[in-house]
Enzyme design. Structure first.
Site, PDB file in Angstrom:
ATOM      1  N   LYS A 146      51.448 -37.481  22.603  1.00 44.32           N
ATOM      2  CA  LYS A 146      50.232 -37.218  23.371  1.00 44.32           C
ATOM      3  C   LYS A 146      50.393 -37.556  24.845  1.00 44.32           C
ATOM      4  CE  LYS A 146      46.969 -38.240  19.585  1.00 44.32           C
ATOM      5  NZ  LYS A 146      46.322 -36.938  19.350  1.00 44.32           N
ATOM      6  N   GLY A 197      45.076 -38.595  11.438  1.00 44.00           N
ATOM      7  CA  GLY A 197      45.449 -39.646  12.370  1.00 44.00           C
ATOM      8  C   GLY A 197      45.388 -41.000  11.702  1.00 44.00           C
TER       9      GLY A 197
END
Ligand code: PLP
Length: 290
Positions: free
Chosen positions: A74, A228
């Protein structure tokens, strides 16, 4: 194109957040189609606060060395320098993610300037098509990461679906006006209507915690799921990881879903309670004592 090739390969799969090599191996062993390398999973970012940045390159390299599945990482929204570094590290895809602290209040990364493919989050069709216009080759719902609450992911998937149907019902003049209203290129909206779906791979993310959640999102029409905090915040990560992979493949088989959900232990516990407690470390400590 080559850039959209990676996203296409993930279709029908689960992409799992991992913070170290051991978790990455568990994810790969369970059948994850890719892993997302992170310093902190979203549930911990929510509770611990602070500025959430791109992961340490050492962590990313350790994870890349540990598994043969693709590794994603990310970057902060608008932080093109983090993205340049991640590209230099050789990650397979960058997630320009709202789970990290935003770095630019106005601009997202110009993803067309990169060779590495990008996935971006969206809550509605306008956001999704703006990100695609900027060069994203994959879209995921934003959902509400780190909660184990699937509500927002459902809202976003349904919203995108409904707005595509709305656009399809319009004549050309109205559709041009709708493209203006969504702040998206008319040609891209038209292409989306013609395909009857987003013109890129579309995953669900943000709060997915159980095999049933996976099935729900797949039945709402997404191409795959990101899980996640749901896995490594649960009581039995390896079994839950394998169960969500089974669920994404056999999402219409309720008997199989019953079997893989059976006695699976606690799903992630950081829900609304910790969300509330998260801002105060002492409350967390108090829950620990209780
Ligand atoms: N989502 C997040 C998390 C943001 O921080 C921003 C703005 O910086 C946006 C969306 C804005 O996206 P858009 O330009 O598509 O409205």
């Amino acid at each position: 194109t080559l850039k959209s090739g990676f996203a296409q390969m993930t279709k029908g799969g689960v992409i799992m957040d991992v913070t170290n090599a051991e978790q990455a191996r568990i994810a790969e062993e369970a059948g994850a189609c890719a892993v997302m390398a992170l310093d902190r999973i979203p549930a911990d970012i929510r509770t611990d606060g602070g500025i959430a940045r791109m992961a340490d390159p050492k962590r990313i390299k350790d994870i890349m060395a540990a598994v043969s599945v693709p590794v994603m990482a990310k970057a902060r929204i608008g932080h093109f320098a983090e993205a340049q570094i991640l590209q230099a590290l050789g990650v397979d895809m960058i997630d320009e993610s709202e789970v990290l602290s935003p770095a630019d209040p106005e601009f997202h990364i110009d993803k067309s300037r990169f060779t590495v493919p990008f996935v971006c989050g969206a809550r509605d069709l306008g956001e999704a098509l703006r990100r695609i216009a900027e060069g994203a080759t994959m879209i995921r719902t934003k959902g509400e990461a780190g909660t184990g609450d699937v509500l927002e992911a459902v809202r976003h998937a349904r919203c995108i679906r409904r707005q595509i149907d709305d656009a399809a019902a319009l004549d050309e003049k109205e559709r041009r006006a709708y493209a203006d209203e969504l702040r998206v290129p008319y040609a891209l909206l038209n292409d989306t209507v013609a395909q009857g779906r987003l013109p890129v791979v579309n995953f669900a993310a943000g709060g997915i915690a159980t095999p049933a959640d996976v099935s729900l999102m797949m039945q709402l029409g997404v191409d795959g799921v990101f899980v996640g905090s749901g896995i490594f915040k649960s009581s039995e990560p390896a079994r839950r990881a394998a169960a969500v992979v089974e669920a994404v493949t056999h999402y219409t088989d309720a008997s199989l879903l019953a079997r893989v959900s059976y006695d699976l232990g606690q799903p992630m516990t950081a829900g609304r309670l910790l969300d509330f407690a998260g801002k105060k470390a002492w409350l967390n400590a108090a829950f620990g004592i209780l």
